[in-house]
Design a protein around this motif. Structure first.
Motif, PDB file in Angstrom:
ATOM      1  N   PHE A 165      18.953 -12.063   3.658  1.00 17.88           N
ATOM      2  CA  PHE A 165      19.776 -13.260   3.782  1.00 17.88           C
ATOM      3  C   PHE A 165      18.890 -14.353   4.363  1.00 17.88           C
ATOM      4  O   PHE A 165      17.997 -14.077   5.153  1.00 17.88           O
ATOM      5  CB  PHE A 165      20.956 -13.027   4.736  1.00 17.88           C
ATOM      6  CG  PHE A 165      21.885 -11.946   4.282  1.00 17.88           C
ATOM      7  CD1 PHE A 165      22.789 -12.181   3.256  1.00 17.88           C
ATOM      8  CD2 PHE A 165      21.862 -10.696   4.869  1.00 17.88           C
ATOM      9  CE1 PHE A 165      23.646 -11.189   2.832  1.00 17.88           C
ATOM     10  CE2 PHE A 165      22.713  -9.694   4.454  1.00 17.88           C
ATOM     11  CZ  PHE A 165      23.614  -9.938   3.429  1.00 17.88           C
ATOM     12  N   LYS A 198      30.855 -11.300   2.232  1.00 17.85           N
ATOM     13  CA  LYS A 198      29.683 -12.120   1.947  1.00 17.85           C
ATOM     14  C   LYS A 198      29.442 -13.022   3.148  1.00 17.85           C
ATOM     15  O   LYS A 198      30.375 -13.379   3.861  1.00 17.85           O
ATOM     16  CB  LYS A 198      29.888 -12.978   0.696  1.00 17.85           C
ATOM     17  CG  LYS A 198      29.979 -12.162  -0.581  1.00 17.85           C
ATOM     18  CD  LYS A 198      30.089 -13.063  -1.771  1.00 17.85           C
ATOM     19  CE  LYS A 198      30.108 -12.252  -3.051  1.00 17.85           C
ATOM     20  NZ  LYS A 198      30.145 -13.110  -4.236  1.00 17.85           N
ATOM     21  N   ALA A 241      24.545 -17.458   2.126  1.00 20.88           N
ATOM     22  CA  ALA A 241      23.413 -16.862   2.844  1.00 20.88           C
ATOM     23  C   ALA A 241      22.631 -15.878   1.994  1.00 20.88           C
ATOM     24  O   ALA A 241      21.481 -15.579   2.300  1.00 20.88           O
ATOM     25  CB  ALA A 241      23.901 -16.162   4.114  1.00 20.88           C
ATOM     26  N   ALA A 242      23.222 -15.384   0.901  1.00 22.03           N
ATOM     27  CA  ALA A 242      22.512 -14.433   0.046  1.00 22.03           C
ATOM     28  C   ALA A 242      21.502 -15.142  -0.848  1.00 22.03           C
ATOM     29  O   ALA A 242      20.444 -14.592  -1.138  1.00 22.03           O
ATOM     30  CB  ALA A 242      23.501 -13.650  -0.804  1.00 22.03           C
TER      31      ALA A 242
END
Length: 172
Positions: free
Chosen positions: A47, A86, A115-116
């Protein structure tokens, strides 16, 4: 028993991508000297960290244009939330104005960053609108209906609902 909890997002040291390493949680109250690190579960899960989220936010074309229009602006705390399994960063943007020798602070807009990926950025007038803009979901409606449903649960149990017309801060 209320007590203070401090949070600190941390990134991997010398990480070129400034990836999120975890979250330190410092407890208060009876656990005052206790600090835990909740780390990213494994090396394959990555992340972006808070500084990378801020960079993604500031370099987004729409956000960059909006920021140039605000003369007296500042960013609020970079907040990390887990929604639907998520992770998302929320970054509020505040404007400050001096009126009659008092500084008034108002949120101009808030941004949300996935954030991914770190590439998906959206903004809104509040956190909900920003999140819905990012995910493409329709803005949730029906708050009045949900409130009435909750109030009906209380009245069905024989409890009366009090609707105050004035609240005083000095009443205990």
């Amino acid at each position: 028993q209320p007590y203070f909890v401090g949070l600190q997002l941390v990134e991997f040291q010398a990480s070129p991508g400034r990836n999120l390493a975890g979250v330190y949680v410092a407890y208060g109250g009876p656990q005052l000297d206790h600090i835990d690190l909740y780390s990213v579960p494994n090396a394959t899960t990555q992340f972006i960290g808070p500084s990378a989220a801020l960079q993604a936010f500031e370099t987004d074309d729409y956000v960059r244009t909006q920021l140039t229009l605000l003369t007296s602006r500042r960013f609020g705390n970079i907040l990390l939330y887990s929604i639907g399994n998520k992770l998302y960063y929320f970054i509020p943007v505040y404007i400050e104005a001096e009126i009659a020798n008092a500084v008034i602070t108002k949120m101009a807009f808030i941004g949300v960053i996935d954030a991914a990926t770190g590439t998906k950025v959206a903004v809104g007038t509040d956190a909900a609108h920003a999140y819905y803009a990012l995910t493409g979901m329709a803005v949730e409606t029906g708050a009045a209906e949900r409130l009435n449903k909750v109030l009906n649960i209380f009245t069905q149990k024989g409890l009366s609902i009090v609707k105050p017309t004035k609240i005083s801060g000095d009443v205990w």
